[in-house]
Structures are given as C-alpha cells and as structure tokens.
Motif scaffolding. Sequence first.
Motif, PDB file in Angstrom:
ATOM      1  N   LEU A   1       0.763  -1.139   0.216  1.00 43.36           N
ATOM      2  CA  LEU A   1       0.078   0.051  -0.073  1.00 43.36           C
ATOM      3  C   LEU A   1       1.057   1.271   0.044  1.00 43.36           C
ATOM      4  N   VAL A   2       1.055   2.001  -1.123  1.00 41.94           N
ATOM      5  CA  VAL A   2       1.903   3.077  -1.188  1.00 41.94           C
ATOM      6  C   VAL A   2       1.127   4.327  -0.699  1.00 41.94           C
ATOM      7  N   THR A   3       1.735   5.162   0.073  1.00 43.84           N
ATOM      8  CA  THR A   3       0.953   6.369   0.370  1.00 43.84           C
ATOM      9  C   THR A   3       1.727   7.706   0.415  1.00 43.84           C
ATOM     10  N   ASP A   4       2.763   7.403  -0.379  1.00 43.70           N
ATOM     11  CA  ASP A   4       3.830   8.724  -0.422  1.00 43.70           C
ATOM     12  C   ASP A   4       3.282   9.670  -1.582  1.00 43.70           C
ATOM     13  N   GLY A   5       2.266   9.126  -2.319  1.00 40.80           N
ATOM     14  CA  GLY A   5       1.616  10.206  -3.301  1.00 40.80           C
ATOM     15  C   GLY A   5       2.593   9.912  -4.588  1.00 40.80           C
ATOM     16  N   ILE A   6       1.920  10.025  -5.646  1.00 35.50           N
ATOM     17  CA  ILE A   6       2.316   9.827  -6.952  1.00 35.50           C
ATOM     18  C   ILE A   6       3.120  11.207  -7.701  1.00 35.50           C
ATOM     19  N   ALA A   7       4.171  11.049  -8.190  1.00 36.97           N
ATOM     20  CA  ALA A   7       4.948  12.178  -8.707  1.00 36.97           C
ATOM     21  C   ALA A   7       4.690  12.230 -10.166  1.00 36.97           C
ATOM     22  N   SER A   8       4.820  11.201 -10.715  1.00 39.34           N
ATOM     23  CA  SER A   8       4.529  10.980 -12.104  1.00 39.34           C
ATOM     24  C   SER A   8       4.720   9.496 -12.683  1.00 39.34           C
ATOM     25  N   ILE A   9       4.059   9.378 -13.704  1.00 39.32           N
ATOM     26  CA  ILE A   9       4.232   7.876 -14.301  1.00 39.32           C
ATOM     27  C   ILE A   9       5.540   7.959 -15.089  1.00 39.32           C
ATOM     28  N   THR A  10       6.401   7.113 -15.208  1.00 40.17           N
ATOM     29  CA  THR A  10       7.601   6.809 -16.091  1.00 40.17           C
ATOM     30  C   THR A  10       7.315   5.919 -17.251  1.00 40.17           C
TER      31      THR A  10
END
Length: 511
Positions: free
Chosen positions: A310-319
């Motif tokens: 469960l990733v909760t660090d927020g999305i910066a971008s799609i690569t």
Amino acid sequence: MTMIDVQIAIIGAGFSGLGAAIKLKQNGFDDFMVIDRGSDFGGTWRDNTYPGAACDVPSHLYSYSFAHNPEWSRSYSHQPEIHRYINDVAERHAVRSHTRFQTEVEHAEWHEDERRWILDVVRDGQREQVRAQIMIGAIGPLCEPNLPDIDGFDDFQGTIVHSARWDDDVDFTGKRVAVIGTGASAIQLVPELAKVAGRLDVYQRTAPWIVPRTERAYSATEKWAFAKVPGYQSAVRGAIYAMNEVTAFGLTYSPKSLKPVELVCRANIARSIRDPELRTKATPTFQVGCKRILRSNEWYPAIARPNVDLVTDGIASITENGIADKNGTVRDADVIVVATGFHVTDSPVFDKIVGAAGRSLANVWDEIGMQGYKGSFVNGFPNMMLMVGPSTGLGHTSMVYMIESQLNYLVDYLKTVRAQGITRTDVTLEAQQRYNAEVQHDLRNSVWVNGGCASWYKDHHGNITTLWPGFTFNFRRITRQFDIAAYDVERRGTRTRPAESADAQPAPATA
Ligand code: N01
C-alpha cells in the motif's frame, strides 16, 4: 442524412433510461426512441466489468419495484447478475424494438423556432438526426471515466486499463501491477488482482472507511419463499429500505451519531491487519460518511498480503516503466489500473447539450454549479428532463428508489403535457433557485459538508450538488406530481413564455 421524428428521445439505456421506456409504454406513450452507445441495456452495469464488480446495496432493494426478482442468488449481487436482470426486464417489457444501440449522441440542441430537440447521432459510422419534442437525458452520472491529472501517462510503455473500461484480454497473471485509487471500484478489484498478480502496488491518496460486507448466498428455500409467499419479498425489501434510511439521518443531520459505524470500521481494520504501520496507513483521517462508506471483507486481507504494497507517498509521475512516488522511489509496473472514478460534476456530455440561449449545460453549470429542479429540469433547457440529475445521488441506499421517484414525476409531466396541449416547458429560474437554496440549507450540517474530506460529491464551487439530503421518502413525496406552477409553459397555439426564463442571469453558486 436520415432524419427521424419522435415525440420523446431517451438518451441512455441504463437503469433510468430503461425505467423511463417501460413507464412510457405502460402509460400509452409509444412514440419514443431510446438511444445508447453500447450494445445492450445496463449502462454502468454493462460497462463496469472489472473483476469483483458488485453492488454494495442489497439486491432486493437494488431492483425495480415493478420487477421483483426472487431469483437473486446472493444478498449483494455481482455485476453479471445485475446486468442480466436489467436485460431480462427489458425483454419482458419489450422495449428493445424502441432502442437504437451502438448509436452515439454527438450533439443535442434545443431549436426554439421548431420547439424541438435536434440530436446529431452517429450509428455505424453514419450520421443521423433525431428530432424530438421532449428529450430525456438518462446518461448516468457514473459513465465518463476520469483519468487522473498525473504527468507521464503518455510515456508509459506498458498497459493502462481504467476500471470502468475493463479489458478482458489483459492477463495479470504473474505481472507487476499498479492500481491507482482506493475507492469503491478499487476495493472490489484489488482483492481479485492480488490473487493472480506477481506484485501489486496500490497507490492510496485517501484511505476509505470500510464496513464488513454481510454477503451470503440465498438458499433454494429462501428463493422459493421470495417467489411464492405473498408479500415476503416486499417485506424484505421494505426492511432493507427502512434500515438504510436510519443512516440517512446520521449522514445529513447528525454526523456524530455515525460513531458506531466508525467503531465497526475500526474493528474491521484491527481484525484484518496485524502490522501496526499498515493499520495506520489504512485508517482514514476524515469523518465516516464524508466519502461513500464502502463494504468489503476482502480489502484489508488483500492489502496485507506479502505480494501487495500500500503506497501512500503520493504519485509524482508516471514513467516509461512504472510509477515514481513523491519520495523519489520508482516502482516498475507492467500494467497500471486506473480506478480513479468518473467525471460527475464535469462530465464531457454536458458540453454536448445546448439549451435555449445557445449555452451548453457545461457553460451554465460552470457558472452556477450543477443545479436543477428536483433533479429533473434545468432552467433554459426546455422540454428536457434529466434522470439522476443534480442533487439526487445517495450515500446510503438504492439509486433505483430515486430513479423510480423521478419516473413518477416524468409520467405525470408527460400526462400533463398531453392533457393540456403543452408544447414548451421550462422550469422558472426562481423555482430552481429556491429549490437549490433549500437543498443547500438542508446540507449545512451534513457530514459531506463538515466531515473533513475532498470528494466527487462537491462541484468546483465547493457545493455538494450531487447528493440528496436526508430521507429518500421526502424525494418520493416531492416528485409524486408534476407541479406545473414551477414552470413557464406554452400551450398549442399560444406563445406565453416570459422572456426571463431563457435569458435571465442565473444566481452565482454559493460555497
Ligand atoms: O471512484 P471514486 P470509484 N492520484 O471516485 C483516487 C460507485 N460505485 O470508481 O479519495 C491518486 O470513489 C481517489 O482518491 P481520493 C459509487 O457511487 C458503486 O471507486 O480522491 N489517487 C479515490 O481513492 C462510487 O462512489 C459501486 O483521495 C487518485 C479513487 O481514485 C462511485 O461509483 C461499486 C487520483 C477514486 O474513487 C465511484 O467509485 C463501484 C490521483 N490523481 C463504484 N485521482 C457499488 O458497489 C483520484 N484518485 C454500487
């Protein structure tokens, strides 16, 4: 170009469009056409075929009151069964012959001089025009998938799937999968994908509140009783309805009284997740009910699996190869599943509907917020009735109940038009403004306004314009009869329309 003239055009063949078609037939309005871009009935229940798709309202209430189904296999039905039910009902009521599938409405505009809606449609690549005295917009609020505004989607080399446009050909077995979103759709599909994916990263922006899902299969005896014991199914339906309405009270008038629901949700987390860090991540920080309360027994066990993060660090971008979070970690993915919901208050369909002053619904609602009268009519859009329009959505019970309330209103409207020779109906700005002021007043203490969350229930003015406040029986009461006093009407041979109905400046939204 082919031109088709009908008295009534219905856009959409989901629960509300089909319901409208059936009610029209039952009341002697046979000159109508249903138009839908899909290939059969069902709307959102046809289009949302992701694994695990199911309803979180019990089946006996999530069905038409005039088409009980004693054969529901489970207390909460899954998408294929609901889709089948809707098509069975359509068949039984013989509305297929009125329906044009695979026909997309590109533009619908009110032509004042002709007192007609003219719909430009495309069918099998051919352009056609449908001209209708009355248009029913049964387009559904949950039909236009929302792609999140995240940089890099175009760079991604793998596969992208939206939950509402599922692709059965994508094989998830052993794959590295990323799911964006933890709403109603995600919590149903993640447990299914977790069973087959090699790795599954779930990107959570806001943790949802989740109660256990008390789902079970109905026994043969119960189904027999639903079919044969007079009144039994209606009684079960009534009991479900009554229990759900209790929640309406808490959501609208007394959020504090929802504390027991929060405790049930917290116990659900404590029971299912051992890791204290994951528990913290999975625990919401807003008041229960502010976003839809979800139901699942499988979500917490799924996110606790060793192959799930469960990733909760927020999305910066799609690569090119995956997703970069805001801490700079890049997680590779073969498939990205976008479970980020729908354009509800900003649907692209609103651009296609143009009213009397040459302004689109999008223009008008951009200015005043998504407002209408009784969820059905919008000032400046004569002879157009919306199904599941502004302020009709629910957080606690069956939308089919609201749809049937609107169907009462629709039938009485059409009967009034027929009996009085009415050619043009436009809700007055005054009635619409008064109505919306009352709705906003009723919402002032609600959990949706005060619960400390951001949600798709709010429009860009910050107003809750998607939800009905309070008890649904109140909506049933106000839609029982078409209240002609709220409308400017024009009868055959007369042109009595006051000038202000189409041209007056609407009041700005109040957030
Ligand atoms: O969509 P949603 P849904 N970056 O809008 C997240 C009905 N429904 O398809 O909460 C990262 O609820 C967003 O995060 P946040 C039901 O009415 C019914 O799940 O905004 N995340 C959220 O987690 C429901 O309400 C059933 O912070 C982003 C998720 O995506 C409605 O459909 C079943 C993001 C979207 O959740 C919609 O549900 C399924 C971003 N940029 C659906 N943007 C029944 O059982 C959005 N998110 C009847």
